[in-house]
Write an enzyme that holds these catalytic residues in place. Structure first.
Site, short mmCIF file in Angstrom:
data_model
loop_
_atom_site.label_atom_id
_atom_site.label_comp_id
_atom_site.label_asym_id
_atom_site.label_seq_id
_atom_site.Cartn_x
_atom_site.Cartn_y
_atom_site.Cartn_z
N ASN A 190 -9.89 -0.17 0.45
CA ASN A 190 -8.63 -0.02 0.27
C ASN A 190 -7.94 -0.70 -0.57
O ASN A 190 -8.41 -2.15 -1.31
CB ASN A 190 -7.83 -1.15 1.42
CG ASN A 190 -6.56 -0.99 1.88
OD1 ASN A 190 -6.02 -0.61 0.85
ND2 ASN A 190 -6.31 -1.12 3.15
N HIS B 299 -3.55 7.01 2.67
CA HIS B 299 -4.01 5.94 2.30
C HIS B 299 -4.95 5.37 2.85
O HIS B 299 -5.60 5.26 4.25
CB HIS B 299 -2.55 4.31 2.57
CG HIS B 299 -3.54 3.67 2.37
ND1 HIS B 299 -3.90 3.09 1.47
CD2 HIS B 299 -3.38 2.45 3.52
CE1 HIS B 299 -4.10 1.68 1.50
NE2 HIS B 299 -2.92 0.74 3.04
N CYS C 24 0.63 -1.00 0.15
CA CYS C 24 0.30 0.44 -0.14
C CYS C 24 0.43 1.68 -0.41
O CYS C 24 0.20 2.39 -0.23
CB CYS C 24 -0.61 0.00 0.95
SG CYS C 24 -1.73 -1.10 1.32
N1 COA Z 1 -18.53 -8.49 10.09
C1 COA Z 1 -18.23 -8.76 11.43
N2 COA Z 1 -17.32 -8.75 12.70
C2 COA Z 1 -17.11 -8.80 12.33
C3 COA Z 1 -15.69 -8.50 10.97
C4 COA Z 1 -17.15 -8.63 9.37
N3 COA Z 1 -16.46 -8.01 8.73
N4 COA Z 1 -14.64 -8.49 10.53
C5 COA Z 1 -14.07 -8.86 12.70
N5 COA Z 1 -15.36 -9.57 12.62
C6 COA Z 1 -15.73 -9.87 15.10
C7 COA Z 1 -14.60 -10.28 15.01
O1 COA Z 1 -14.60 -11.72 14.36
C8 COA Z 1 -14.66 -9.60 16.51
O2 COA Z 1 -15.40 -10.42 17.41
P1 COA Z 1 -15.18 -11.42 18.52
O3 COA Z 1 -15.58 -10.37 19.76
O4 COA Z 1 -16.28 -12.07 19.37
O5 COA Z 1 -13.64 -11.99 18.36
C9 COA Z 1 -14.69 -8.88 16.44
O6 COA Z 1 -15.76 -8.43 15.21
C10 COA Z 1 -13.63 -7.19 16.41
O7 COA Z 1 -12.67 -8.15 16.21
P2 COA Z 1 -11.52 -7.08 15.79
O8 COA Z 1 -10.39 -7.50 14.65
O9 COA Z 1 -11.00 -6.91 17.44
O10 COA Z 1 -11.91 -5.70 15.14
P3 COA Z 1 -11.09 -4.26 14.34
O11 COA Z 1 -11.86 -3.11 15.81
O12 COA Z 1 -9.75 -4.10 15.41
O13 COA Z 1 -11.18 -3.96 13.26
C11 COA Z 1 -10.65 -4.13 11.11
C12 COA Z 1 -10.43 -4.20 12.60
C13 COA Z 1 -9.60 -5.15 10.25
C14 COA Z 1 -11.31 -3.05 10.67
C15 COA Z 1 -8.82 -2.90 12.33
O14 COA Z 1 -8.11 -4.26 13.23
C16 COA Z 1 -8.76 -2.78 10.91
O15 COA Z 1 -8.32 -1.83 10.14
N6 COA Z 1 -6.62 -2.63 11.31
C17 COA Z 1 -5.73 -2.39 10.34
C18 COA Z 1 -6.03 -2.58 8.85
C19 COA Z 1 -4.96 -1.81 7.62
O16 COA Z 1 -5.71 -1.23 7.76
N7 COA Z 1 -5.11 -2.75 6.97
C20 COA Z 1 -4.59 -2.53 5.54
C21 COA Z 1 -2.65 -2.26 5.80
S1 COA Z 1 -2.77 -1.11 4.16
#
Ligand code: COA
Length: 325
Positions: free
Chosen positions: A282, A252, A112
């Site tokens: 993204n 980004h 990215c």
């Molecule tokens: N729909 C519904 N629930 C979802 C889900 C979805 N698409 N994806 C994950 N969940 C659930 C998980 O299973 C978890 O459930 P649990 O509490 O029962 O275990 C809960 O939602 C929370 O998940 P978590 O991973 O803690 O959420 P988060 O607040 O960290 O958000 C991301 C997840 C991926 C959105 C976040 O971590 C993020 O944006 N990270 C950076 C990613 C990024 O920038 N990537 C690109 C790099 S270039």
């Protein structure tokens, strides 16, 4: 002093729009979860267009807007983690299709942060007088490498391409930059792993499951905030420019929450951070140039404005640039 100035921008995306509700029909998710956690509401997903088609569409628009002939282009760099082939490069495919017969063409991989790395390379060639100009593109069809059964990643990504035509100029241009790599974190975000299958490897066929995007979302979240904040501060300090003098930051487009935390830590007004992930998700290396193109098309930046472009991604890598428009 000769600097590298962005003279024109462009973008090209697939026509097919996939909404959060569409995704909730194939994985256990909801519009509410996706939009609240990420700011994404819809994304473009290829209905057959491969990455080269998006890169070519972008290059065509960029050179038309720059009002230059294809033969006048010296350098083509495409950043991508989802090329059509291992070889030829996307840049060579763009060269062929648009008749940029005098250009040198190659691809770069920095996930990215790819567009930032590609623009930085073009900048060095131009500043040192090796080439006069370049077409720089970020292009992806991430839909090919998304695991459509994994709700934690498949809701985040989209397809698209964006790019710019840059040339040597005595006014405006790239003022300062910071690129960085932290290979020790390479396992927190991976895609496209291929197994070492061959006729003389007894373990052939024992494929690694990490061909599709794998991500430790929380670790990436923390990394992104730290590096975007640090590198933005460093770049401004290098150029002796104040935060208040920045018209826009084009980050980004991974997650609106990351951008909000960065704005807060930098004590900058949220409204200065351009966001369009709502419509595209993204798009990896395409995200910064697509957002820049949108900002430019809307007429929100004027010549002389100072802007910041900043990307982070797999590797782990990051790249931030201060640009005078
Ligand atoms: N729909 C519904 N629930 C979802 C889900 C979805 N698409 N994806 C994950 N969940 C659930 C998980 O299973 C978890 O459930 P649990 O509490 O029962 O275990 C809960 O939602 C929370 O998940 P978590 O991973 O803690 O959420 P988060 O607040 O960290 O958000 C991301 C997840 C991926 C959105 C976040 O971590 C993020 O944006 N990270 C950076 C990613 C990024 O920038 N990537 C690109 C790099 S270039």
């Amino acid at each position: 002093m000769i600097r590298t100035r962005i003279m024109a921008t462009g973008a090209c995306v697939p026509e097919q729009i996939i909404t959060n509700d569409d995704l909730s029909k194939i994985v256990d998710t909801s519009d509410e979860w996706i939009s609240q956690r990420t700011g994404i509401r819809e994304r473009r997903i290829s209905a057959g267009e491969n990455t080269s088609a998006l890169a070519i569409g972008t290059a065509k628009q960029v050179i038309e807007r720059a009002e230059i002939s294809p033969e006048d282009v010296d350098l083509i760099i495409v950043a991508s983690v989802t090329p059509d082939y291992g070889t030829p490069s996307l840049a060579c495919m763009v060269q062929k299709e648009l008749g940029m017969v005098n250009a040198v063409a190659f691809d770069v991989v920095a996930a990215c942060s790819g567009f930032m790395f590609a623009l930085s390379i073009a900048d060095k060639y131009i500043k040192t007088g090796v080439y006069r100009n370049a077409v720089v593109i970020g292009a992806e069809t991430l839909s090919k490498i998304v695991n459509w059964e994994d709700r934690t990643t498949c809701v985040l990504f989209g397809d698209g391409a964006g790019g710019a035509y840059v040339e040597a100029s005595e006014e405006g241009g790239i003022i300062a930059e910071e690129l960085g790599s932290k290979g020790e974190l390479c396992d927190i975000l991976t895609e496209g792993h291929t197994a070492c299958d061959n006729a003389f490897n007894d373990e052939s066929g024992d494929h690694d499951p990490k061909y599709y995007i794998y991500m430790d979302g929380r670790a990436v979240f923390k990394f992104a905030i730290k590096k975007v904040v640090e590198s933005t501060r460093n770049v401004l300090a290098k150029a002796d420019v104040d935060m208040e003098d920045i018209a826009y930051v084009i980050p980004h487009q991974a997650n609106a929450r990351i951008i909000d935390v960065v704005a807060h830590k930098l004590k900058m007004d949220d409204s200065k951070f351009y966001k369009n992930m709502e419509h595209y998700g993204n798009t990896s290396s395409a995200s910064v140039p697509m957002a820049l193109n949108e900002l430019n098309e809307k007429g929100l930046i004027q010549r002389g404005d100072k802007i910041i472009l900043t990307g982070f991604g797999g590797g782990m890598t990051w790249g931030t640039m201060l640009v005078e428009w």
